[in-house]
Design a protein around this motif. Structure first.
Motif, PDB file in Angstrom:
ATOM      1  N   TYR A 122      13.120  42.662  39.434  1.00 53.26           N
ATOM      2  CA  TYR A 122      14.237  43.397  38.624  1.00 53.26           C
ATOM      3  C   TYR A 122      13.789  43.488  37.334  1.00 53.26           C
ATOM      4  N   GLY A 123      13.244  44.862  36.689  1.00 58.98           N
ATOM      5  CA  GLY A 123      12.317  44.632  35.555  1.00 58.98           C
ATOM      6  C   GLY A 123      12.602  44.214  34.509  1.00 58.98           C
ATOM      7  N   THR A 124      13.599  44.217  33.936  1.00 59.53           N
ATOM      8  CA  THR A 124      14.384  43.691  33.106  1.00 59.53           C
ATOM      9  C   THR A 124      15.413  42.411  33.547  1.00 59.53           C
ATOM     10  N   ARG A 125      16.001  41.359  32.518  1.00 55.77           N
ATOM     11  CA  ARG A 125      16.271  40.143  32.773  1.00 55.77           C
ATOM     12  C   ARG A 125      17.701  40.799  32.440  1.00 55.77           C
ATOM     13  N   GLU A 126      17.858  42.069  31.613  1.00 58.28           N
ATOM     14  CA  GLU A 126      19.116  42.476  31.716  1.00 58.28           C
ATOM     15  C   GLU A 126      19.619  43.028  32.749  1.00 58.28           C
ATOM     16  N   GLU A 127      18.880  44.095  33.512  1.00 60.21           N
ATOM     17  CA  GLU A 127      18.847  44.064  34.889  1.00 60.21           C
ATOM     18  C   GLU A 127      19.158  43.219  35.741  1.00 60.21           C
ATOM     19  N   ALA A 128      18.583  41.965  35.678  1.00 58.68           N
ATOM     20  CA  ALA A 128      18.698  40.966  36.933  1.00 58.68           C
ATOM     21  C   ALA A 128      19.627  39.995  36.788  1.00 58.68           C
ATOM     22  N   VAL A 129      20.381  40.066  35.654  1.00 55.98           N
ATOM     23  CA  VAL A 129      21.952  39.537  35.303  1.00 55.98           C
ATOM     24  C   VAL A 129      22.981  40.017  35.776  1.00 55.98           C
TER      25      VAL A 129
END
Length: 145
Positions: free
Chosen positions: A106-113
């Motif tokens: 994922y590009g960012t942590r938020e997208e991963a979450v």
């Protein structure tokens, strides 16, 4: 020399989660640390491990295999391993080892979450994903030779 560090969790999810950051080489020694931290966190139940790979500079074959083992371990216990961040070394390896068929970066942590399913975001299938592998069609023959 690579380092693995724990980061404080700042975002709630449906699963409890831990944040880990890999700096330097992603090899057997680093993955051993990831596995130990993940297993320790998973003793209380399913866990979401968020792995920041932005600072990965080199990737060994043992690192790729080790990540797959950690992913399997976590998913077997009801959890997940999600990688995020932009690392050229890991991106090249992901394509070569077809990691995109098993997990995505994922590009960012938020997208991963949120697994890429946040408001206004469509989830993209992994590169090389083929629906026909999950739902094979029967070939019908009409009796013609």
């Amino acid at each position: 020399m690579s380092t693995l560090s724990r980061v404080s969790n700042t975002m709630p999810t449906s699963l409890s989660c831990i944040d880990l950051t890999v700096t330097g080489a992603l090899d057997a020694a680093t993955v051993l640390g990831i596995r130990q931290e993940s297993a320790k966190a998973a003793t209380d139940g399913p866990i979401l491990v968020l792995l920041d790979v932005a600072a990965v500079t080199t990737v060994g074959a043992s690192g790729v295999v080790g990540l797959l083992e950690v992913l399997h371990l976590l998913r077997a216990r009801g959890g997940d391993l999600r990688l995020f961040g932009s690392s050229a070394a890991l991106e090249i390896t992901r394509l070569q080892a077809h990691l995109g068929q098993v997990t995505r970066i994922y590009g960012t942590r938020e997208e991963a979450v949120d697994g890429g399913l946040g408001p206004g975001r469509a989830r993209h299938l992994a590169p090389g994903f083929r629906w026909h592998r999950l739902f094979p069609r029967r070939r019908r023959t009409l009796g013609w030779s």
